[in-house]
Design an enzyme around this catalytic site. Structure first.
Site, mmCIF file in Angstrom:
data_model
loop_
_atom_site.group_PDB
_atom_site.id
_atom_site.type_symbol
_atom_site.label_atom_id
_atom_site.label_comp_id
_atom_site.label_asym_id
_atom_site.label_seq_id
_atom_site.Cartn_x
_atom_site.Cartn_y
_atom_site.Cartn_z
ATOM 1 N N GLY A 88 0.694 -1.377 -0.095
ATOM 2 C CA GLY A 88 -0.110 0.099 0.049
ATOM 3 C C GLY A 88 0.854 1.167 -0.064
ATOM 4 O O GLY A 88 1.228 1.729 0.883
ATOM 5 N N TYR A 89 1.072 1.648 -1.049
ATOM 6 C CA TYR A 89 1.968 2.801 -1.268
ATOM 7 C C TYR A 89 1.192 4.038 -2.197
ATOM 8 O O TYR A 89 0.985 4.703 -1.447
ATOM 9 C CB TYR A 89 3.200 2.476 -2.089
ATOM 10 C CG TYR A 89 4.347 2.062 -1.510
ATOM 11 C CD1 TYR A 89 4.286 1.463 -0.149
ATOM 12 C CD2 TYR A 89 5.720 2.344 -1.895
ATOM 13 C CE1 TYR A 89 5.591 0.860 0.338
ATOM 14 C CE2 TYR A 89 6.926 1.779 -1.404
ATOM 15 C CZ TYR A 89 6.669 0.963 -0.177
ATOM 16 O OH TYR A 89 7.874 0.590 0.569
ATOM 17 N N GLU A 133 11.956 -2.842 -5.666
ATOM 18 C CA GLU A 133 11.057 -2.762 -6.480
ATOM 19 C C GLU A 133 11.484 -2.409 -7.982
ATOM 20 O O GLU A 133 11.045 -3.218 -8.915
ATOM 21 C CB GLU A 133 9.871 -1.870 -6.141
ATOM 22 C CG GLU A 133 8.633 -1.997 -6.886
ATOM 23 C CD GLU A 133 7.417 -1.021 -6.733
ATOM 24 O OE1 GLU A 133 7.765 -0.409 -5.780
ATOM 25 O OE2 GLU A 133 6.586 -1.383 -7.216
#
Lengths: 394, 379
Positions: free
Chosen positions: A132-133, A254
């Site tokens: 959840g960014y 990421e």
């Protein structure tokens, strides 16, 4: 024979004995990927067998320490394992945001009890995680996020909305950036871990141009997040209000992942494959573009290898993942443009059996997000310009 | 093998950087010899100094008095040569001719290597027979004559040909022009009767020859490797040349890029440093990324070549093509971002563009090598 050669021949024999033939085929559909989690099901016995034998040997996360569910391989051994798996085209036994993103952050910032619990769960594929960014107003400018966690003593009450939460509808837990201090843009964010079944959490898929929906909107409506779970396990990673440090660290991983730097097969030329697929007749100009693409792809593959080698010994510039992400995603988009061009009308088919459910067209559309997600190409270039080239300006 | 320099290589890189930065600097070498109209296009004193540093014999085995190093190390020197635009016969003599001689007889080694090691000799390599690189076609003929050969034909783009004490020549001894087999390599001495030079100055102010061979008599000892079986030797010389030229190209790219980035940090327009403008920042960052990737594949190709790996020749072409693209971008962006001053002779950035152009053609351009990548990949 050196220890590494010994390890290679043992690994080769082990893979030969344990990797089922069905797991040496290219991934064709979503069900070919095993993500683990509470509600996971296996597509077939081979997928189950391959996952379990890898889990038991620590090969879902080979480079993690044994006490956290890994195999404790050295970087050189892990590379050998990757190479040997690539050699037989073995599928990954388990894919997970826990492995790629949360795991590295926990290894770096987690407390011992936190590591014991969560890393083992990730390694065993027991909990499926989502990230959840991003928020509707905070994409590239992530630090402007608004989701707020109000301090209620022994817990927070979280309200807000996340977007582009990959597979949130299938995830068991979320690792989430929550603002806990409104007065400090950077030092007011906490990196929290909580259960997606907590009351007040809801998700809604976002239909994309590819017709698929890996992404969701995720809503938090008075979600109660305890500050500590059983056995003194903190719910936050790193310190309260210092989640940005964790987020930044994790974004590096990421970007590395999206750039495909770790994928040893990625650099293989597509020219020959596409020429064959087109029955050997390709327009000479297209053939020339394929050749130019293969040059760039093979060169990028060497860069990926160099980058990983340098990371291991701390020689890589900390902003280098930004460059890798930029170059890798732009290349991947180009690759898919060429696949469409070489495929011709066959690549346009959206839902036929022949086209494997429109896999080429859907992949092509999907890759358009590569240079947006995880930080846009423009943001990557800004970071390279400022942090590596040290050009002036804000 | 990890894709970065080990301690010894790092030390060599520091040494080479310091040496070329001081002794091989643009003002001291390239501009100096260019403005003098030097017929060689380089300075022999510097070549002698390079010998004293051990650079000239970097690829010569220790048993023959050299450094016994590999293409990685030669590339380290070449990158600094590129960065400083240092004119020298290093690539043709110490990389390409040395690779050929390494596969030659003891007699040939004894005749030529001492001169190379001492910095007294300069060698050239004659492969091309037209304005575009095409080593698959060799028409230059060497007919058997007594115990030796009679060489007839012409070669183009023989860099520093007229200054060379010996030219490695690829000639046909059997078959027809496009045959892979039937090629032989010869070490043709400078004073052989019937060798003619039309020496021309190139855009980067280096010198190259159109060489003619008019029934040049060579004895059997001039053969490098096997008679009629020279394709393998030629391929190794070509791969060393490709990877070497790519390494020098990386130096040109990095030198040009560094100069440009520095300029972006100093030049003011509209009351701001131009480096603050995002339009330029993005282009600079893209350029950086291309140059870094090119550098990575060059090191990869050097290592594969040194290891004698199966895919070394493929990666040599990937490296030459990728560097061609990246260095071409670096010099063009360099001139453009410098604006008007970039067009002046006084400013060095234009010299990088000229050198890149010459280096891009040497041993095959981007298109040649991308085509080769396609062919080697089966399409």
């Amino acid at each position: 024979m050196s220890d590494l050669d010994q390890f290679r021949s043992e690994t080769r024999a082990w893979l030969e004995a344990n990797c089922p033939a069905e797991m040496r085929e290219p991934v064709r559909e979503d069900a070919d990927i095993y993500w683990g989690g509470r509600n996971a099901t296996f597509k077939n016995d081979a997928q189950k067998a391959w996952f379990e034998v890898c889990r038991d040997k620590g090969y879902t996360v080979p480079a993690w320490p044994k006490e956290y569910g890994g195999a404790g391989l050295s970087p050189a051994e892990a590379k050998v394992l990757r190479e040997e798996m690539a050699r037989i085209h073995a599928r990954a036994p388990l894919q997970s945001f826990g492995i790629w993103m949360l795991g590295p952050a926990l290894l770096h910032f987690g407390t011992e009890v936190q590591k014991q619990r969560f890393l083992n769960e990730i390694a065993r594929g027991e909990i499926r995680w989502c990230q959840g960014y991003s928020e509707p107003g905070s994409g590239s400018d992530l630090v402007s996020l608004q989701t707020f966690g109000e301090d209620k003593g022994d817990h927070w009450v979280v309200n807000g909305q996340k977007i582009w939460t990959s597979y949130a509808d299938k995830a068991d837990w979320i690792f989430c950036l929550v603002r806990t201090d409104k007065n400090d843009k950077y030092r007011g964010i906490t990196f929290m871990l909580f259960d997606m079944t907590s009351p007040g959490v809801s998700t809604k898929p976002i239909l994309l141009i590819s017709g698929n929906s890996p992404f969701c909107e995720t809503f938090f409506d008075d979600v109660k997040v305890p500050k500590e779970y059983a056995d003194g396990i903190p719910a936050q990673v790193g310190e309260v209000n210092r989640g940005w440090d964790v987020a930044k660290y994790l974004l590096g991983h990421e970007r590395e992942m999206i750039s495909g730097a770790g994928d040893t097969e990625r650099g293989a030329g597509i020219g020959a494959m596409l020429t064959r697929a087109a029955g050997g007749v390709l327009d000479p100009v297209l053939r020339a573009e394929l050749a130019m693409f293969d040059v760039d792809a093979l060169a990028y593959s060497a860069m990926g290898e160099k980058f990983l080698d340098e990371i291991k010994v701390g020689k890589a510039h900390p902003a280098q993942p930004n460059m890798m992400k930029y170059a890798g995603t732009e290349l991947n988009k180009r690759r898919n443009e060429l696949i469409m061009a070489a495929g011709g009308s066959a690549a346009l088919e959206w839902d036929s059996e022949e086209s494997n459910g429109g896999s080429k067209a859907r992949s092509w559309l999907r890759t358009k997000a590569n240079s947006i997600e995880g930080g846009t190409s423009e943001v990557m270039l800004n970071v390279v310009a400022k942090r590596i080239l040290e050009l002036p300006g804000a | 093998m990890p894709l970065y320099y080990d301690d010894d290589q790092t030390m060599l890189a520091d040494t080479a950087a310091q040496f070329m930065g001081e002794e091989g600097a643009i003002a001291k070498q390239l501009r100096h010899w260019r403005d003098k109209g030097c017929k060689d296009g380089f300075g022999h004193a510097l070549w002698k100094q390079m010998a004293e540093m051990g650079f000239t014999g970097i690829l010569v085995p220790e048993a023959d008095g050299g450094m016994g190093m590999g293409n990685v190390e030669a590339g380290i020197v070449l990158e600094e040569i590129g960065r400083n635009l240092t004119p020298s016969p290093f690539l043709t003599s110490s990389v390409m001719a040395a690779t050929a001689l390494g596969l030659g007889s003891d007699d040939l080694k004894g005749r030529y290597l001492p001169g190379l090691l001492a910095g007294d000799s300069v060698f050239a390599v004659a492969i091309d027979e037209g304005p575009k690189h095409n080593p698959d076609r060799i028409a230059c003929k060497a007919e058997k004559s007594g115990n030796g050969f009679k060489l007839t034909g012409k070669k183009d783009f023989v860099v520093q040909g007229a200054s060379a004490d010996m030219i490695v020549v690829a000639a046909r001894t059997a078959g027809s022009d496009d045959d892979a087999e039937g090629v032989t390599l010869f070490a043709v001495p400078k004073d052989a009767a019937g060798v003619g030079h039309n020496s021309v100055r190139l855009v980067d102010s280096s010198m190259a020859s159109h060489v003619t061979f008019d029934a040049v008599e060579l004895d059997g000892d001039a053969v490098i490797g096997e008679v009629d079986g020279g394709r393998d030797v030629l391929n190794r010389v070509l791969d060393a040349g490709r990877v070497g030229a790519a390494a020098e190209g990386v130096g040109v790219a990095r030198g040009s890029m560094d100069m440009t980035i520095d300029y972006l940090k100093q030049r003011k327009q509209f009351g701001r440093l131009i480096g603050e403008f995002q339009a330029l920042q993005h282009r600079a960052a893209h350029l950086y990324s291309e140059v870094e990737i090119a550098r990575a594949v060059v090191i990869k190709a050097q290592q594969l070549l040194d290891a004698g790996a199966e895919n070394a020749s493929l990666m040599a072409s990937v490296a030459k093509a990728k560097v061609g693209k990246a260095a071409g971008l670096a010099v063009k962006e360099g001139v453009q971002m410098h604006g008007g001053i970039g067009m002046t002779d006084e400013y060095d950035i234009g010299l990088y563009m000229k050198r890149d152009r010459a280096l891009a053609e040497f041993m095959g351009d981007v298109y040649y090598h991308a085509g080769r990548v396609a062919e080697m990949s089966g399409y």
